[in-house]
Enzyme design. Structure first.
Site, PDB file in Angstrom:
ATOM      1  N   CYS A   9     -43.506   5.067 -34.151  1.00 48.02           N
ATOM      2  CA  CYS A   9     -43.666   4.143 -33.038  1.00 48.02           C
ATOM      3  C   CYS A   9     -43.259   2.745 -33.509  1.00 48.02           C
ATOM      4  O   CYS A   9     -43.750   2.268 -34.528  1.00 48.02           O
ATOM      5  CB  CYS A   9     -45.117   4.146 -32.556  1.00 48.02           C
TER       6      CYS A   9
ATOM      7  N   CYS B 285     -46.563   0.366 -33.432  1.00 52.40           N
ATOM      8  CA  CYS B 285     -47.704   0.479 -34.346  1.00 52.40           C
ATOM      9  C   CYS B 285     -47.409   1.252 -35.630  1.00 52.40           C
ATOM     10  O   CYS B 285     -48.238   1.296 -36.522  1.00 52.40           O
ATOM     11  CB  CYS B 285     -48.898   1.124 -33.637  1.00 52.40           C
TER      12      CYS B 285
ATOM     13  N   CYS C  74     -47.377   6.760 -27.030  1.00 50.46           N
ATOM     14  CA  CYS C  74     -47.932   6.857 -28.372  1.00 50.46           C
ATOM     15  C   CYS C  74     -49.446   7.011 -28.234  1.00 50.46           C
ATOM     16  O   CYS C  74     -50.099   6.213 -27.554  1.00 50.46           O
ATOM     17  CB  CYS C  74     -47.593   5.599 -29.169  1.00 50.46           C
TER      18      CYS C  74
ATOM     19  N   CYS D 135     -51.384   3.725 -29.888  1.00 47.08           N
ATOM     20  CA  CYS D 135     -51.404   2.383 -29.299  1.00 47.08           C
ATOM     21  C   CYS D 135     -51.109   2.357 -27.807  1.00 47.08           C
ATOM     22  O   CYS D 135     -51.187   1.299 -27.185  1.00 47.08           O
ATOM     23  CB  CYS D 135     -50.449   1.447 -30.043  1.00 47.08           C
TER      24      CYS D 135
ATOM     25  N   CYS E  88     -37.664  13.059 -23.964  1.00 48.36           N
ATOM     26  CA  CYS E  88     -36.546  12.117 -23.828  1.00 48.36           C
ATOM     27  C   CYS E  88     -37.100  10.729 -24.145  1.00 48.36           C
ATOM     28  O   CYS E  88     -37.852  10.154 -23.356  1.00 48.36           O
ATOM     29  CB  CYS E  88     -36.017  12.210 -22.399  1.00 48.36           C
TER      30      CYS E  88
END
Length: 133
Positions: free
Chosen positions: A48, A51, A94, A97, A119
């Site tokens: 991510c 984070c 995510c 976060c 995607c």
């Protein structure tokens, strides 16, 4: 929804570029075929961008010709969350976060183990190369 990493809007804006903020926190998509990881075949873990949580690996990445990086499964089932919010397709976020990653498509007939296509926007990811580990 509560996440392990909670920050104010001002904190996210200070840490992310305007374009990253638009995608990760504003749930917008980058233009098709414009992202840095669309055609990448380098081995590693996709984290991510907001984070640093490990989300996907290059082993699950496949060429779907959709214009965005595509994965048939996350690195760990609890690393992403799929939300149905009335959008045509479930949103992928995510799990650490809450940042927006992309959308989930199912049943498209891809020759992958799950027949799922996560995607994902390149701007939501940062590739941690297998060479750097």
């Amino acid at each position: 929804m509560s996440y392990d990493i909670e920050k104010s809007d001002a904190e996210w804006r200070a840490e992310l570029t305007p374009e990253e903020y638009r995608v990760l926190r504003g749930a917008a998509d980058e233009a098709a075929f414009a992202g840095e990881y669309t055609d990448t075949t380098e081995e590693g873990v996709y984290c991510c961008r907001a984070c640093g949580a490990d989300l996907f690996t290059s082993e699950e990445k496949f060429d779907s010709r959709c214009g965005w990086p595509a994965f048939y499964d996350p690195k760990d089932l609890d690393s992403v969350e799929v939300q149905q919010d009335g959008s045509p397709y479930p949103l992928v976020r995510c799990a650490r976060c809450g940042s927006y990653l992309g959308e989930l498509f199912e049943g498209e007939g891809f020759a992958t183990p799950t027949d799922k296509r996560y995607c994902i926007n390149s701007l939501s990811l940062r590739l941690k190369s297998a060479d750097s580990e």
